[in-house]
Design a protein around this motif. Structure first.
Motif, PDB file in Angstrom:
ATOM      1  N   ALA A 494     112.122  88.592 -65.908  1.00 12.68           N
ATOM      2  CA  ALA A 494     113.343  88.335 -65.154  1.00 12.68           C
ATOM      3  C   ALA A 494     114.509  88.755 -66.035  1.00 12.68           C
ATOM      4  O   ALA A 494     114.322  89.243 -67.155  1.00 12.68           O
ATOM      5  N   ARG A 495     115.697  88.553 -65.540  1.00 12.46           N
ATOM      6  CA  ARG A 495     116.886  88.803 -66.353  1.00 12.46           C
ATOM      7  C   ARG A 495     117.983  87.824 -65.936  1.00 12.46           C
ATOM      8  O   ARG A 495     118.010  87.360 -64.794  1.00 12.46           O
ATOM      9  N   ILE A 496     118.834  87.489 -66.899  1.00 15.44           N
ATOM     10  CA  ILE A 496     119.951  86.602 -66.602  1.00 15.44           C
ATOM     11  C   ILE A 496     121.262  87.350 -66.831  1.00 15.44           C
ATOM     12  O   ILE A 496     121.361  88.199 -67.723  1.00 15.44           O
ATOM     13  N   LYS A 497     122.246  87.008 -66.011  1.00 16.44           N
ATOM     14  CA  LYS A 497     123.574  87.556 -66.185  1.00 16.44           C
ATOM     15  C   LYS A 497     124.432  86.482 -66.853  1.00 16.44           C
ATOM     16  O   LYS A 497     124.521  85.357 -66.358  1.00 16.44           O
ATOM     17  N   VAL A 498     125.014  86.827 -68.009  1.00 16.44           N
ATOM     18  CA  VAL A 498     125.818  85.857 -68.749  1.00 16.44           C
ATOM     19  C   VAL A 498     127.254  86.344 -68.845  1.00 16.44           C
ATOM     20  O   VAL A 498     127.534  87.549 -68.791  1.00 16.44           O
ATOM     21  N   ARG A 503     133.770  89.362 -70.500  1.00 13.65           N
ATOM     22  CA  ARG A 503     132.596  90.216 -70.707  1.00 13.65           C
ATOM     23  C   ARG A 503     131.361  89.638 -70.024  1.00 13.65           C
ATOM     24  O   ARG A 503     131.085  88.446 -70.143  1.00 13.65           O
ATOM     25  N   GLU A 504     130.614  90.499 -69.349  1.00 16.07           N
ATOM     26  CA  GLU A 504     129.388  90.097 -68.667  1.00 16.07           C
ATOM     27  C   GLU A 504     128.250  91.033 -69.079  1.00 16.07           C
ATOM     28  O   GLU A 504     128.449  92.251 -69.179  1.00 16.07           O
ATOM     29  N   TYR A 505     127.080  90.432 -69.317  1.00 18.70           N
ATOM     30  CA  TYR A 505     125.915  91.210 -69.723  1.00 18.70           C
ATOM     31  C   TYR A 505     124.662  90.669 -69.047  1.00 18.70           C
ATOM     32  O   TYR A 505     124.568  89.465 -68.745  1.00 18.70           O
ATOM     33  N   TRP A 506     123.690  91.567 -68.861  1.00 18.59           N
ATOM     34  CA  TRP A 506     122.346  91.169 -68.429  1.00 18.59           C
ATOM     35  C   TRP A 506     121.453  91.065 -69.657  1.00 18.59           C
ATOM     36  O   TRP A 506     121.495  91.935 -70.527  1.00 18.59           O
ATOM     37  N   ILE A 507     120.672  90.001 -69.731  1.00 14.10           N
ATOM     38  CA  ILE A 507     119.722  89.814 -70.837  1.00 14.10           C
ATOM     39  C   ILE A 507     118.314  89.723 -70.243  1.00 14.10           C
ATOM     40  O   ILE A 507     118.055  88.877 -69.373  1.00 14.10           O
ATOM     41  N   PRO A 508     117.385  90.586 -70.673  1.00 12.19           N
ATOM     42  CA  PRO A 508     116.020  90.524 -70.140  1.00 12.19           C
ATOM     43  C   PRO A 508     115.267  89.299 -70.651  1.00 12.19           C
ATOM     44  O   PRO A 508     115.437  88.883 -71.803  1.00 12.19           O
ATOM     45  N   GLU A 595     127.678  81.539 -77.391  1.00  9.55           N
ATOM     46  CA  GLU A 595     127.727  80.635 -76.252  1.00  9.55           C
ATOM     47  C   GLU A 595     128.175  81.422 -75.028  1.00  9.55           C
ATOM     48  O   GLU A 595     129.136  82.190 -75.094  1.00  9.55           O
ATOM     49  N   ALA A 596     127.466  81.236 -73.899  1.00  9.77           N
ATOM     50  CA  ALA A 596     127.823  81.978 -72.695  1.00  9.77           C
ATOM     51  C   ALA A 596     127.449  81.187 -71.451  1.00  9.77           C
ATOM     52  O   ALA A 596     126.534  80.357 -71.475  1.00  9.77           O
ATOM     53  N   GLU A 597     128.161  81.471 -70.379  1.00  7.06           N
ATOM     54  CA  GLU A 597     127.844  80.877 -69.081  1.00  7.06           C
ATOM     55  C   GLU A 597     126.758  81.716 -68.409  1.00  7.06           C
ATOM     56  O   GLU A 597     126.819  82.956 -68.409  1.00  7.06           O
ATOM     57  N   VAL A 598     125.754  81.053 -67.843  1.00  7.61           N
ATOM     58  CA  VAL A 598     124.687  81.751 -67.132  1.00  7.61           C
ATOM     59  C   VAL A 598     125.099  81.873 -65.671  1.00  7.61           C
ATOM     60  O   VAL A 598     125.141  80.884 -64.931  1.00  7.61           O
ATOM     61  N   LEU A 599     125.431  83.084 -65.251  1.00  7.00           N
ATOM     62  CA  LEU A 599     125.930  83.307 -63.893  1.00  7.00           C
ATOM     63  C   LEU A 599     124.801  83.396 -62.873  1.00  7.00           C
ATOM     64  O   LEU A 599     124.913  82.869 -61.762  1.00  7.00           O
ATOM     65  N   ALA A 600     123.713  84.079 -63.235  1.00 10.35           N
ATOM     66  CA  ALA A 600     122.648  84.306 -62.261  1.00 10.35           C
ATOM     67  C   ALA A 600     121.343  84.607 -62.972  1.00 10.35           C
ATOM     68  O   ALA A 600     121.326  85.019 -64.149  1.00 10.35           O
ATOM     69  N   LEU A 601     120.240  84.388 -62.272  1.00 16.01           N
ATOM     70  CA  LEU A 601     118.912  84.736 -62.760  1.00 16.01           C
ATOM     71  C   LEU A 601     118.215  85.540 -61.673  1.00 16.01           C
ATOM     72  O   LEU A 601     118.186  85.131 -60.504  1.00 16.01           O
ATOM     73  N   GLU A 602     117.677  86.695 -62.046  1.00 18.32           N
ATOM     74  CA  GLU A 602     116.951  87.553 -61.109  1.00 18.32           C
ATOM     75  C   GLU A 602     115.549  87.814 -61.626  1.00 18.32           C
ATOM     76  O   GLU A 602     115.370  88.132 -62.808  1.00 18.32           O
ATOM     77  N   TYR A 603     114.565  87.692 -60.748  1.00 24.25           N
ATOM     78  CA  TYR A 603     113.194  88.017 -61.128  1.00 24.25           C
ATOM     79  C   TYR A 603     112.953  89.512 -60.960  1.00 24.25           C
ATOM     80  O   TYR A 603     113.488  90.144 -60.040  1.00 24.25           O
ATOM     81  N   VAL A 604     112.152  90.060 -61.860  1.00 19.37           N
ATOM     82  CA  VAL A 604     111.862  91.490 -61.850  1.00 19.37           C
ATOM     83  C   VAL A 604     110.498  91.710 -61.225  1.00 19.37           C
ATOM     84  O   VAL A 604     109.503  91.088 -61.637  1.00 19.37           O
ATOM     85  N   GLU A 605     110.427  92.582 -60.244  1.00 20.85           N
ATOM     86  CA  GLU A 605     109.144  92.877 -59.586  1.00 20.85           C
ATOM     87  C   GLU A 605     108.280  93.733 -60.503  1.00 20.85           C
ATOM     88  O   GLU A 605     108.778  94.606 -61.187  1.00 20.85           O
TER      89      GLU A 605
END
Length: 605
Positions: A494-498, A503-508, A595-605
């Motif tokens: 999955a990946r999270i958007k922080v 600044r916003e980043y995706w982390i796998p 330290e970051a806010e977790v905006l969203a979590l997406e699962y990877v197919e």
């Protein structure tokens, strides 16, 4: 000036009860020309604590608890740099060992000296040290010290004899696995043997990182040939990692010379002389490693069919690894043994790195009689989705990754298996190699041949590596995943958007054990303290920012206090010098905390 800070206990490190060792880490003393280095008195031991906490047989207790003990006994202020006082504190806290340290800075040179103190007697058990030049080398210096300290702590002797080091209590209900190495120790195998000797502890640590952690026994069969100083030598299974490490450290390559070796005799000893666990539920894995086929002695009656029969009867799976120089007959025997016992055959990958006159560096992977341009093959395999963008095709092996690619296309991998979820298509075929059809393997072989590099390799060779430790670890982890053990094998789940500021980043995310906590935080406005390794994308045309976060490096801290001060950076700071932050940081994963806010979590197919 010399700044002597109080020996405030940052944490307790405790080996499991059956190993019987408790350790405390103290703030370090700093001897430097000015106060600009004072922050290292806390920063260095904080990083050391984090490294130690990553060892499966060491546990770091919260600093808050330790500070409460110090406060209760009024142990604050000056005068705690004395070893006698450290011993007194250690006795209050019930420690066996204390770790003390001093950092000395002279001009650009820095030296870290650490000592391990027996609390009971007040005697120095030993010490380790490391040096570097400039503040940029601090992380590597700490990595070296922590690795040496772990080895020292585990090998110390107490009372009547050595304390066995078991990563997992063998008397518990943990999943169990027997792992045997059957290794050609003739002269041509020197490089491969050195990898096993140097990386044995790391292999054991990586295997123990599963949930639940498995209890592992290691055994060894060395083999050469008739006329050498020995034909075979057997070291039976043991749960004691240090004992096995000491055994394997005495192995050296010598003899041989006529290519065929006593492979069949080694297989007989490996299957029938080692005390394999008789319980069906125990995983039994054997690694045959060599660069020559078997000698066909007319008076030797134990042959390939004998080995296959006995291995299957005992439930032993063979994973055979061909090293540089293995001939056609040797490859045939290695392949047949592996496939007939539900295992797999792999060629060991060798990576050679060259630099030309202009300073350009290029790495090439050698597998069998083929050569691959590492970067070109990595881009192709990551584009197909069979490996992550950040994955090392050298660690995985080009042939194995290509087989996984074709098997996924043919639908021959179970996407619901834990091995697939943890390790992707590569994990799936590693755990269940017999699920891959002969036709698929033939297509993969043809595709791998097309990927081979046909140009000339030029420049000065700067390094040569092989992936033996990674290959062994991946095989064991993938097989234990089929028995309910969960690993983080670097495959993105999955990946999270922080977000931090603007600044916003995706982390796998590659560790399924982290998903519950991240799901709780996502979209709620909650901030988390995280640590991750970064990748320098400043030179990539399609990259939207100068950095990206690497798969398999995320860590979630339970509290801000767990994040070592020296590793804390803002996302803006990480963007300022991508090359530095990509190659430095905490531990093997070069992690930086933020330290970051977790905006969203997406699962990877």
């Amino acid at each position: 000036m010399r700044k002597a800070l109080l020996f405030l206990f940052l944490g307790l490190v405790a080996l499991p009860a059956f190993a019987g060792v408790r350790i405390g880490v103290l703030y370090f003393d700093v001897a430097a020309p000015d106060e600009s280095y004072d922050f290292l008195s806390t920063g260095l031991p904080e990083m050391l604590m984090t490294d130690l906490s990553n060892q499966p047989d060491l546990t770091v207790v919260e600093r808050e608890r330790l500070n409460a003990v110090l406060s209760e006994h009024a142990l604050s202020g000056s005068g705690l740099t004395d070893p006698d006082t450290a011993v007194a504190i250690g006795r209050i806290l019930g420690l066996d060992l204390c770790v003390m340290g001093t950092l000395t800075v002279i001009a650009e040179s820095m030296r870290l000296d650490t000592h391990v103190l027996f609390v009971e007697t007040g005697e120095i058990a030993g010490g380790v040290r490391a040096e570097t030049r400039g503040i940029g080398g601090v992380f590597e210096m700490v990595d070296r010290v922590s690795a040496q300290l772990v080895d020292m702590i585990r090998s110390l002797r107490y009372g009547k004899g050595a304390v066995p080091v078991h990563f997992v209590d063998p008397a518990s209900d943990a999943p169990r696995v027997d792992v045997a190495f059957i290794v050609d120790t003739t002269g041509s195998m020197g490089d491969e043997i050195e990898v096993v000797k140097q990386e044995m502890r790391r292999i054991a640590v990586e295997i123990a990182q599963g949930t639940p952690a498995p209890a592992v026994r290691f055994g060894l069969v060395e083999y050469r040939d008739r006329g050498d100083i020995y034909v075979t030598k057997v070291a039976d299974f043991t749960y004691d990692v240090i004992s096995f490490h000491e055994t394997i450290s005495t192995v050296y390559a010598s003899g041989g010379g006529d290519m065929p070796e006593s492979v069949f005799r080694a297989l007989d000893d490996g299957i029938n002389s080692l005390s394999w666990d008789k319980e069906h539920k125990v995983a039994k894995l054997a690694f045959l490693l060599g660069d020559a086929g078997p000698h066909d002695y007319t008076d030797e009656h134990y042959r390939l069919d004998s080995a296959v029969r006995d291995a299957n009867k005992k439930g032993i799976t063979f994973f055979t690894i061909g090293c540089s120089g293995l001939d056609t007959y040797g490859e045939e025997v290695f392949r047949n043994l592996a496939f007939s016992t539900n295992g797999s055959f792999e060629y060991l990958s060798y990576r050679r790195t060259y630099v030309d006159a202009s300073g350009h560096m290029a790495s090439y992977i050698y597998e069998g009689d083929r050569v691959y341009d590492e970067e070109a093959v990595r881009r192709e395999l990551s584009a197909s989705g069979v490996i992550d963008k950040d994955a090392s095709v050298f660690d995985i092996g080009v042939t194995r990754a290509t087989v996984a690619e074709e098997a996924a296309e043919a639908g021959e991998i179970d996407p619901e298996s834990e091995a697939y979820r943890s390790g992707g298509a590569v994990g799936g075929i590693t755990a269940a190699p017999t699920s891959v059809s002969d036709d698929t393997r033939d297509r993969a072989d043809a595709k791998a041949a097309e990927r081979a590099y046909t140009g000339s390799v030029s420049g000065t060779e700067t390094s040569v590596d092989n992936n033996l430790d990674k290959l062994v670890t991946q095989v064991i982890q993938s097989n234990m995943a089929t028995r309910g053990v969960v690993y983080d094998m670097g495959h993105t789940q999955a990946r999270i958007k922080v977000r931090q500021g603007d600044r916003e980043y995706w982390i796998p995310i590659s560790d399924t054990r982290q998903l519950t906590r991240l799901e709780e935080a996502a979209g709620t406005g909650e901030t988390l303290w995280l640590a991750a390794g970064v990748r320098d994308t400043s030179g990539e045309e399609e990259a939207g920012s100068p950095i990206a976060f690497r798969a398999g490096t995320l860590r979630i801290y339970d509290s801000p206090a767990e994040a070592p001060m020296m590793t804390q950076r803002s996302l803006a700071e990480l963007e300022e010098d991508p090359s530095f932050y990509a190659n430095n940081g905490l531990g093997d994963k070069n992690q930086w905390s933020f330290e970051a806010e977790v905006l969203a979590l997406e699962y990877v197919e």
